[in-house]
Enzyme design. Structure first.
Site, PDB file in Angstrom:
ATOM      1  N   HIS A 134       0.871  -1.344   0.000  1.00 11.31           N
ATOM      2  CA  HIS A 134       0.050   0.057   0.051  1.00 11.31           C
ATOM      3  C   HIS A 134       0.730   1.457   0.081  1.00 11.31           C
ATOM      4  O   HIS A 134       0.611   2.270   0.679  1.00 11.31           O
ATOM      5  CB  HIS A 134      -0.882  -0.046   1.232  1.00 11.31           C
ATOM      6  CG  HIS A 134      -2.007  -1.025   1.074  1.00 11.31           C
ATOM      7  ND1 HIS A 134      -2.679  -1.422   0.047  1.00 11.31           N
ATOM      8  CD2 HIS A 134      -2.814  -1.809   2.174  1.00 11.31           C
ATOM      9  CE1 HIS A 134      -3.433  -2.556   0.189  1.00 11.31           C
ATOM     10  NE2 HIS A 134      -3.440  -2.552   1.615  1.00 11.31           N
ATOM     11  N   HIS A 154      -9.541   1.952   1.183  1.00 11.43           N
ATOM     12  CA  HIS A 154      -9.383   0.619   2.177  1.00 11.43           C
ATOM     13  C   HIS A 154     -10.676   0.964   3.129  1.00 11.43           C
ATOM     14  O   HIS A 154     -10.205   0.483   4.525  1.00 11.43           O
ATOM     15  CB  HIS A 154      -8.014   0.554   2.643  1.00 11.43           C
ATOM     16  CG  HIS A 154      -7.504  -0.933   2.900  1.00 11.43           C
ATOM     17  ND1 HIS A 154      -8.450  -1.577   3.797  1.00 11.43           N
ATOM     18  CD2 HIS A 154      -6.365  -1.392   2.603  1.00 11.43           C
ATOM     19  CE1 HIS A 154      -7.549  -2.697   3.938  1.00 11.43           C
ATOM     20  NE2 HIS A 154      -6.532  -2.741   3.189  1.00 11.43           N
ATOM     21  N   GLU A 190     -11.914  -4.080  -2.209  1.00  6.63           N
ATOM     22  CA  GLU A 190     -10.954  -2.849  -2.539  1.00  6.63           C
ATOM     23  C   GLU A 190     -10.933  -3.064  -4.103  1.00  6.63           C
ATOM     24  O   GLU A 190     -10.180  -4.153  -4.696  1.00  6.63           O
ATOM     25  CB  GLU A 190      -9.692  -3.001  -1.997  1.00  6.63           C
ATOM     26  CG  GLU A 190      -9.711  -2.887  -0.394  1.00  6.63           C
ATOM     27  CD  GLU A 190      -8.405  -3.446  -0.021  1.00  6.63           C
ATOM     28  OE1 GLU A 190      -7.227  -2.829  -0.196  1.00  6.63           O
ATOM     29  OE2 GLU A 190      -8.420  -4.529   0.773  1.00  6.63           O
TER      30      GLU A 190
END
Length: 408
Positions: free
Chosen positions: A164, A235, A373
């Site tokens: 991420h 998220h 996601e």
């Protein structure tokens, strides 16, 4: 190459891909009375990307959301619609903090898990609740990729991998906010050349819009002055029975995907794209999340449950694709996920450990929230057979995802 771009004028075509696919048991409510989302995504087109927020706008719902460790004051912003639904955000990580909606009993509940203030988000052992994720969402194997013959080495924050965006991804930065009205909120951020060792100055805009049909639309835009990988997502952690209400294993889920990308023990895709048929990963027909989650299966072992990318079935018509539908077993609230992205990461809350306290006062216990996601595939810079995430100078990264809520 050019990344996915939304064709706003063709969004009504989503009805074609939804008809007859997703039919869940319904509940009684005075909410929206149809499961057909052919009117999804009615928000206006996003403007061009910029790295500064307009300072002359007269409208804002901003109020204090506490301070970060360095003393920076954070704000929260609220979007509302005619049904009384509220969506709340903060400029710390351009996060989605809350979504307050009526359930089948006409009770208002919050279906997005989050914390009471910015300090709680900053201190959390799970840093991604509700955040905008970037510059590259999901994992990059061994924190490395090669671009035009040059190897880029990233910070490894997930074992041997980059997750991420690295050590300080987009979830940990302060975004500029520009609230247009009750329904629309823009966040902008300049990720400078070399940030987390990614190339290029990347101007990013994320626009949240709440419609009167209880759709939360997220539009992503980005431009760069150097070739760079980009894969943005949100998220949010959901519990459709309400934040802190307990397990999500009885939520009923359906995913519009015949295939998925298996992973190794480090949760990096093997490079294969395999059918879900005959595996616990088959959600083509609706079933409770927990139905197969404890089966003996190498992929479930690798992920600690479901933590895998689904290859969404392609639309037969232009526009948003129906990715998933999930229903809260107690609340009767249904959430549709529609997107222009080719993939969907389904995460069943396997690493939640009860170490953080939600705004409701409940702990973030094991599997008490889930994530859906929308994305390009994990480790795309190192996987030549996956759709590319490279953005070139002169091009615009532009994509859209919609979370639509209703109950009937």
């Amino acid at each position: 190459m050019r990344l996915i771009k939304p064709r706003i004028t063709t969004l009504l075509a989503i009805a074609l891909c939804m008809s007859g696919i997703f039919n869940l048991i319904s509940c009684n409510s005075n909410q929206n009375k149809t499961e057909n989302t052919s009117n999804s995504s009615t928000s206006t087109d996003s403007a061009s990307t910029t790295n500064t927020a307009a300072s002359s706008d007269s409208f804002t719902s901003a109020k204090s959301f506490g301070k970060l460790k360095d003393g920076t004051e954070m704000q929260q912003y609220t979007l509302t619609n005619k049904k009384g639904t509220k969506a709340i955000f903060t400029n710390y990580g351009a996060r989605w903090v809350s979504f307050l909606i009526r359930d089948k009993d006409d009770k208002i509940i919050d279906v997005v898990a989050g914390f009471k203030d910015a300090a709680a988000y900053e201190a959390s052992t799970e840093p991604y609740f509700g955040a905008t994720i970037g510059r590259v969402g999901n994992r990059i194997a061994k924190g490395r990729f090669t671009l035009d013959g040059k190897e880029y080495k990233l910070f490894t924050n997930n074992g041997s991998n980059t997750l991420h965006g690295g050590k300080k991804g987009f979830q940990a930065v302060v975004w500029q906010a520009n609230q247009k009205d009750d329904h629309t909120l823009e966040f902008t951020y300049l990720s400078k050349d070399g940030e987390e060792n990614f190339p290029g100055n990347l101007n990013v805009k994320v626009t949240y819009a709440l419609t009167d049909d209880n759709e939360l639309t997220i539009d992503y835009e980005a431009t760069t002055n150097k070739k760079t990988p980009v894969n943005l997502t949100n998220h949010a952690f959901f519990n459709l029975n309400g934040e802190g209400s307990g397990t999500i294993l009885n939520h009923v889920l359906q995913i519009n995907a015949d295939r998925y990308t298996p992973v190794d023990a480090n949760l990096i895709p093997t490079g294969k794209i395999e059918p879900v048929a005959g595996t616990p990963f088959d959600f083509r027909e609706r079933k409770p999340i927990g139905t197969n989650i404890n089966e003996k299966n190498e992929q479930l072992k690798n992920g600690g449950g479901f933590d895998h990318n689904y290859v969404l079935n392609e639309n037969k018509a232009p526009g948003l694709n129906m990715a998933a539908r999930v229903k809260g077993d107690k609340s009767g609230i249904i959430m549709d996920v529609l997107t222009l992205e080719p993939g969907l990461q389904f995460y069943s809350g396997n690493f939640m450990q009860g170490k953080n306290t939600f705004k409701s006062g409940a702990k973030d216990d094991y599997r008490t929230a889930f994530c859906l996601e929308t994305q390009h595939f994990p480790d795309a810079p190192n996987q030549p057979n996956f759709p590319s995430i490279l953005l070139e100078p002169g091009e615009k990264y532009q994509t859209r995802t919609v979370y639509k809520f209703f109950c009937r």
